[in-house]
Structures are given as structure tokens and as C-alpha cells.
Design a protein around this motif. Structure first.
Motif, PDB file in Angstrom:
ATOM      1  N   GLY A 143      -3.108  11.251  -6.661  1.00 32.19           N
ATOM      2  CA  GLY A 143      -2.201  11.369  -7.803  1.00 32.19           C
ATOM      3  C   GLY A 143      -0.894  12.042  -7.445  1.00 32.19           C
ATOM      4  O   GLY A 143      -0.769  12.746  -6.430  1.00 32.19           O
ATOM      5  N   ALA A 144       0.091  11.838  -8.323  1.00 29.88           N
ATOM      6  CA  ALA A 144       1.435  12.372  -8.067  1.00 29.88           C
ATOM      7  C   ALA A 144       1.495  13.880  -8.224  1.00 29.88           C
ATOM      8  O   ALA A 144       2.394  14.537  -7.674  1.00 29.88           O
TER       9      ALA A 144
ATOM     10  N   ALA B   2      -3.066   2.260  -7.111  1.00 34.84           N
ATOM     11  CA  ALA B   2      -3.863   2.746  -8.233  1.00 34.84           C
ATOM     12  C   ALA B   2      -4.293   1.596  -9.132  1.00 34.84           C
ATOM     13  O   ALA B   2      -5.415   1.586  -9.664  1.00 34.84           O
ATOM     14  N   ALA B   3      -3.416   0.604  -9.295  1.00 40.49           N
ATOM     15  CA  ALA B   3      -3.772  -0.539 -10.145  1.00 40.49           C
ATOM     16  C   ALA B   3      -4.892  -1.356  -9.508  1.00 40.49           C
ATOM     17  O   ALA B   3      -5.809  -1.825 -10.203  1.00 40.49           O
ATOM     18  N   VAL B   4      -4.854  -1.528  -8.195  1.00 44.76           N
ATOM     19  CA  VAL B   4      -5.918  -2.284  -7.518  1.00 44.76           C
ATOM     20  C   VAL B   4      -7.242  -1.553  -7.641  1.00 44.76           C
ATOM     21  O   VAL B   4      -8.287  -2.150  -7.927  1.00 44.76           O
TER      22      VAL B   4
ATOM     23  N   VAL C  62      -3.495   5.255   1.032  1.00 43.27           N
ATOM     24  CA  VAL C  62      -4.466   5.074  -0.040  1.00 43.27           C
ATOM     25  C   VAL C  62      -4.972   6.425  -0.537  1.00 43.27           C
ATOM     26  O   VAL C  62      -5.126   6.647  -1.749  1.00 43.27           O
ATOM     27  N   THR C  63      -5.213   7.351   0.369  1.00 43.30           N
ATOM     28  CA  THR C  63      -5.691   8.682  -0.023  1.00 43.30           C
ATOM     29  C   THR C  63      -4.682   9.384  -0.927  1.00 43.30           C
ATOM     30  O   THR C  63      -5.040   9.939  -1.980  1.00 43.30           O
TER      31      THR C  63
ATOM     32  N   HIS D 205       0.812  -1.218   0.000  1.00 44.32           N
ATOM     33  CA  HIS D 205       0.000   0.000   0.000  1.00 44.32           C
ATOM     34  C   HIS D 205       0.846   1.270   0.000  1.00 44.32           C
ATOM     35  O   HIS D 205       0.312   2.355  -0.260  1.00 44.32           O
ATOM     36  N   SER D 206       2.140   1.149   0.278  1.00 47.48           N
ATOM     37  CA  SER D 206       3.010   2.327   0.229  1.00 47.48           C
ATOM     38  C   SER D 206       3.430   2.668  -1.193  1.00 47.48           C
ATOM     39  O   SER D 206       4.035   3.728  -1.414  1.00 47.48           O
ATOM     40  N   ASP D 207       3.142   1.800  -2.132  1.00 48.88           N
ATOM     41  CA  ASP D 207       3.476   2.038  -3.536  1.00 48.88           C
ATOM     42  C   ASP D 207       2.236   2.604  -4.232  1.00 48.88           C
ATOM     43  O   ASP D 207       1.256   1.878  -4.461  1.00 48.88           O
TER      44      ASP D 207
END
Length: 653
Positions: free
Chosen positions: A174-175, A97-99, A168-169, A90-92
Motif C-alpha cells: 500500500g501507499a 492491486a487491481a489484478v 509486487v510487494t 507491474h511498476s504501476d
């Protein structure tokens, strides 16, 4: 706003934080923040707690099921290893985003909405899943997210919404997301206002509030308000005070809270009573009275006019609630926001200063009862004269600068000295412009009823008010003389007539306390009784030649007169002689007891029989033992001879 302006604003903000030792660089290009500052916001930047904290009470088996749902091999069997694997995933942001991209449509919309509105108190937050009572249109989507750790339902949290971890938030935002930054205060619409207009309106408000405070505290001093069992002064007492002083509930609350903070009121058992400090305060000039209340308001650890809690329940005044730092911040932010307005400019209404208050003091508390942010504290400032015509007054500027001398000078400039005279009218009224002095107010309150309070106070005379003054021992000549001393011109003739006409009827009927009355057809005999030394304790007083009143009850008076050698008789209420009969005390016989269903029968009287207990005991001892006999009624059988119930004689053995 251009990037250069934003950069300059950021530099200025960081310099301010560094001056207060809240933020500092470490020499490697990173900024560090003081740890207590992290707890100033419940959810800074709308971010909830990190995943590790939210999953602290999760079991190892629950973590395994989350990893399986994410198609991640569960390492080992320990909770530590499984939690570390889930945290790494979850830190990635790309993995998260893919999940989410592979989630059902309902889940994806729910998560995106949560990430966008996290931390807000709007309508969107009420739509979030609450386990135990899920929405029909979002239950499946929320369940999918809970199974994969994208949402976490904290244990023992009741029906609170499921929480979204900070990782998650941030991944869903987004980046290119950046924290909002507003280096400049929001722009509010202003109107032109002159200094004279501000002074005039501030003076009117401050004068009216001082007059209201005088009347409210005088009412509390005369009749201390009762406290509720839970503490504080309830709405019923507040209504009583407001009705007696012609003040709104908001004014009564503001006066009580500031007076209590200033030491003019104190809790006294089940009441709230005036202190000795109030007596000294009541004798001061209005400007000094207002200054003391303003200083108390400036440091008041609550919002005085808060009348409702978050659930809409009515709150009591002087309830002793814990100190509210955010309430002080709201008051300070309001004064700071008003001080930052351009010269000779003000807002249409103080409520428009709300966005500025939030910008200057982001930790300020907003009351749930306010339709617009900080409306209650803005209304308090208006009532006190700190803000007038949407601009900061002289009083407000002194409060904002925390300058006691400037505050006293501003109060003296805006408030006139106490008025010691009144104008009496032929309509039986007395009008006092400005704030009446303590002596004038006490005099008029004693002989008239106050009708209005404010920049001009009005009292009305009536037969009942004059009678009340006469009941306190005042004479009509003394009342007339006192009113003449404070009157502008001569007293109107109708008022003089009212005073003397009421005095002529006053006392025509007299009522005296008496426990009993002694009367006789021989006046000389009653004179003898009244002068008798042994009867002095009875409290005899002669009302008429043949009547004495006594403060001792009738029976004790009878006994005392008989002990002194007299032969009195007692009378009933209708005047007939009371016949005294000797009563003998008798005990009441106990009622016989009956078993349920047993019929009540008369018990025949039996003649007592003398029984030799020794012979009876020997007969019982020498009697042969008996065995159970199926035929109890057979003649001559032992069971037939044995009584089923013992007789009264045998029970006495």
C-alpha cells in the motif's frame, strides 16, 4: 514515540551514516547510498530482487503467455519489447492491486501473506509454494500468480520457493506503508547490581577459565589431538580432552580456538600440536595468560562454541572455516549493548541482551543452534569474565574499548598470582586454591591424578600414580623432598607411607628385551662367549651364570656362533632340540585345465616317438586338397583320413 522524537532520531542516524560516507545528499533533496551497502542485506526491508532481474532467464514465449493472462496485447515478437511491457504494467501499484483484487481467494491470501512476511524466517515462509512439491491447499492459487508474473519461479533454483518481485510487494503493502524505523534501542528489564558483585563473579569466572585453559593446553601438549581427514578436531577427540581435564565441550572448544588464534597451537600434519609460544605462555602468571586469550577472542573470526550447523550436524573444532565477519559483529555488538546499560544495572541473564545486539549490529550473525538470539556469544563472554551478573565487567569494558593496557590491568586486578604451594590432606589429596603455577601443576600431575579444576584444583594420590612417577626414574626420597618443598606444613603420614610402600614393591619383577636366549651348563664357556670380540655385535648380556640373553634373532645368532668356530644347537619353544633338515626347492606343477562340462579323465602315459619333421612337412605339402564330404564317416574318404584335431607331434611343428 512522537513524530518529533522520530525525526530527531532519523537526523542523528543520517548524520552517522554521512560521517562514514555511506549516505549523502545530492543537492536536489535525494539521498544516495554507497553501492556496497546495498549488498549488506540479503533482502533489505524484506524486498526481493526487482522483476527485471527475476525474469532475466525467461523466454519470449513465456513473457507472451504472461501478457495474455493479464489481458495485455503482446507487442512484437522480441523478448525485449515484451519484458518492457510487463515491467511497465507491474511498476504501476494501482494496476497490480487491481489484478490481485480479481484473483481467486486462495491466490489473494497467498500474495498478501507473502508481501507481509517477505524476508522473514518464520513459519509463514515454510508455507510458500515450492514447485515440484506444492501444498494441496495453495497449488491453484500459486499457479494463478505464476502465470501472471506476480510470483516468479527462478530457473535452476531447485525446490526453492517461488519469489515475489519487489514491485509486487510494494504494491500490495500500500501507499501508506513506510519502512520500520527504531531510532532508540529496545528497552530491556534490568536489576540492580553493585560493582563489587560484578568484580567478584568476573574474577571467579576468569580464574576458572584460566585454570581450564591451562589443563586443556597441557593435555594437548602431552598428547596432541588428531585431526579428521576433512580437517579439524572431531567430537571424539574433544570428548577425550574434556574427560581428561574435567571440562565441558563448550570450554574445550573455546580454549582450542582462542589458543590457536593466539599462536599457542598449530596444525602439524594429522595432529594439532603445541608451539614454542605455548611453552612461554605456560610459565606466565594467570593474569598474563588470560589477557592473551582474551585478545585472541576479541578478534576471533568465528564463534568458537558453535557446535552445530544449520542442518544440526556436529561441527569439528579448528576446522579452518572461512572468516565470519558477522561473528565478529555479534561479539562487538554484545559488548556495546552491555556497555550501554545504566550504571549499577544488569540484565537477569546475558541472553536478554539479544535484541540490543541486533539493534546495535544488524549485520551480526545469529547461530542456528541458539534458542535465543546470540546466546552462544553471550555464554562465551560469561565464561571469560567479560560479562558478570548481566553487566559489563572491567575485563569486558577494556575489550569493548580495545585498550590492551586496560585489559592487562583489569586481569591483574581480578586474578590472583599463581599459587606455588599446596595443602596435602590425610585422605591422600592435594588442594591448590587459585591457579597453580606451571612448576606446581607439573609436579602434581606427575605424581597424582587431577580430579577437579576451577577456583580450587584437587589432585589425588594412589599406588598407580606413585608407580608412574617411579617409572619415570624418580626415587621415593626425591618425590618426598619435592612434595615437602611445596607443602603447607608437613606431609601427612599416610602419604609418606604410600610413597615408600609403593617404592618397596617397585621393580621386584624385571623384564628385559631379548630376541633369543643362550644357556649352557658350563658358566666359564658363557663367560667366554660374552667376552668374544667377534660376537660383540650380537648384544650378549649375562643374566645368570648359565644364561645369556641376546638381542639378535636366533638364526643369525646360530650363524655367527658357527662362523666363530662353535657348535651350537637350536631349541624349540618347548625346550627340545630342533632338528635341521635340508629342504630342496621344487616348482609346483600347473593344474590341468578343463572346459566347462568336460569330465576329468586320467591321461595315459605315452612313449615318446621320434619324428622326422622334414618328412612330415613333405607329406602335408604333397597331400591332395580335400573337399567337404557330407559323409565324414565313409571309409576311404579324405575327410575320414583327415584328423579332426592335430596330434601333439603336429602341434610342435
Amino acid at each position: 514515540m512522537t513524530k518529533a522524537e522520530t525525526d530527531r532520531g532519523l537526523d542523528a542516524a543520517l548524520e552517522t551514516l554521512a560521517d562514514h560516507a555511506l549516505v549523502w545528499p545530492d543537492g536536489q533533496g535525494l539521498l544516495h547510498m554507497a553501492e556496497p551497502l546495498r549488498h549488506a542485506w540479503h533482502s533489505p526491508l524484506g524486498l526481493d530482487a526487482p522483476l527485471a532481474r527475476l525474469l532475466a532467464d525467461t523466454t519470449s514465449e513465456e513473457l507472451r503467455r504472461m501478457l495474455v493472462a493479464l489481458d495485455i496485447p503482446a507487442p512484437g515478437t522480441t523478448k525485449k519489447d515484451r519484458l518492457a511491457t510487463l515491467l511497465e504494467h507491474h511498476s504501476d501499484p494501482e494496476r497490480v492491486a487491481a489484478v490481485v483484487a480479481s484473483a481467486p481467494v486462495a491466490t489473494r491470501k497467498l500474495l498478501e501473506r507473502r508481501a507481509r512476511h517477505q524476508g522473514e524466517q518464520g513459519q509463514e515462509q515454510t508455507e510458500f509454494l515450492m514447485l515440484g512439491a506444492p501444498r494441496a491447499d495453495s497449488e491453484s492459487g500459486a499457479r494463478w500468480a505464476l502465470e501472471r508474473g506476480l510470483l516468479v519461479q527462478v530457473r535452476y533454483s531447485g525446490y526453492e520457493p517461488a519469489r515475489m518481485p519487489a514491485e509486487v510487494t510494494l504494491a500490495l503493502r500500500g501507499a501508506d506503508w513506510h519502512a520500520p524505523f527504531k531510532p532508540c534501542p529496545p528497552i530491556v528489564q534490568t536489576v540492580s547490581v553493585s560493582e563489587a558483585e560484578v568484580d567478584r563473579e568476573a574474577a571467579a569466572a576468569a580464574t576458572a577459565f584460566t585454570a581450564h585453559a591451562t589443563s586443556v593446553l597441557a593435555a594437548c601438549a602431552a598428547s596432541p589431538p588428531a585431526r579428521l581427514k576433512s580437517g579439524g578436531v572431531g567430537t571424539r577427540e574433544l570428548s577425550r580432552i574434556g574427560k581428561a581435564t574435567q571440562c565441558d565441550d563448550i570450554v574445550v572448544r573455546l580454549v582450542l580456538e582462542t589458543a590457536y588464534e593466539g599462536g599457542l597451537l598449530a596444525r602439524d600434519g594429522d595432529r594439532v600440536a603445541a608451539t614454542e609460544g605455548y611453552d612461554a605462555w605456560a610459565e606466565r602468571e594467570p593474569a598474563e595468560q588470560l589477557t592473551e586469550l582474551l585478545q585472541a577472542w576479541r578478534t576471533l573470526p568465528l564463534t568458537a562454541t558453535q557446535a552445530r550447523d544449520e542442518a544440526g550436524k556436529a561441527l569439528s573444532a579448528l576446522a579452518g572455516t572461512p572468516p565470519c565477519g558477522g561473528c565478529v559483529q555479534a561479539r562487538d555488538g554484545l559488548l556495546t549493548a552491555a556497555a550501554g546499560l545504566p550504571t549499577d544495572q544488569g540484565v537477569q541473564s546475558p541472553g536478554e541482551l539479544g535484541p540490543l545486539v541486533a539493534w546495535h549490529r544488524p549485520l551480526a550473525d545469529q547461530l542456528p543452534q541458539d534458542a535465543t538470539p546470540f546466546a552462544s556469544v553471550a555464554r562465551e563472554a560469561e565464561l571469560l569474565g567479560a560479562i558478570a551478573r548481566g553487566s559489563l565487567s572491567r575485563i569486558g569494558a577494556a575489550l569493548q574499548a580495545d585498550d590492551g593496557k586496560a585489559l592487562a590491568a583489569a586481569s591483574r586486578r581480578l586474578l590472583p598470582t599463581a599459587t606455588s604451594t599446596a595443602r596435602f590432606g590425610a585422605d591422600l589429596t592435594a588442594v591448590v586454591t587459585g591457579t597453580p603455577s606451571a612448576r606446581l601443576a607439573a609436579l602434581l600431575d606427575a605424581v597424582a591424578e587431577r580430579e577437579t579444576v576451577g577456583t580450587a584444583s584437587v589432585w589425588r594420590f594412589s599406588p598407580s600414580t606413585i608407580r608412574c612417577a617411579l617409572d619415570t626414574g624418580r626415587t621415593p626420597d626425591a618425590i618426598t623432598a619435592d612434595l615437602t618443598d611445596v607443602a603447607i606444613g608437613a606431609l601427612p603420614q599416610p602419604l609418606s607411607y604410600l610413597i615408600h610402600d609403593t617404592a618397596r614393591a617397585h621393580g621386584r619383577v624385571r623384564i628385559t628385551p631379548a630376541a633369543c636366549v643362550i644357556h649352557s651348563e658350563e658358566p666359564a664357556f658363557l663367560v667366554e662367549l660374552a667376552a668374544h670380540r667377534k660376537l660383540a655385535e650380537l648384544g650378549l648380556r649375562r643374566l645368570a651364570p648359565t644364561v645369556l640373553v641376546c638381542r639378535t634373532p636366533l638364526d643369525k645368532t646360530l650363524a655367527a656362533l658357527r662362523a666363530a668356530g662353535y657348535a651350537p644347537v637350536a631349541e624349540k619353544a618347548d625346550g627340545t632340540v630342533r632338528v635341521e633338515r635340508t629342504r630342496h626347492r621344487r616348482a609346483s606343477a600347473p593344474a590341468p585345465t578343463f572346459l566347462p562340462g568336460q569330465r576329468r579323465r586320467s591321461v595315459p602315459t605315452k612313449t615318446p616317438v621320434d619324428v622326422d619333421l622334414g618328412v612330415l612337412a613333405a607329406r602335408l605339402r604333397d597331400a591332395p586338397p580335400t573337399l567337404p564330404d557330407p559323409d565324414r564317416s565313409a571309409p576311404g574318404s579324405p575327410m575320414a583320413r583327415t584328423p579332426r584335431r592335430s596330434s601333439p607331434d603336429t602341434r610342435r611343428i
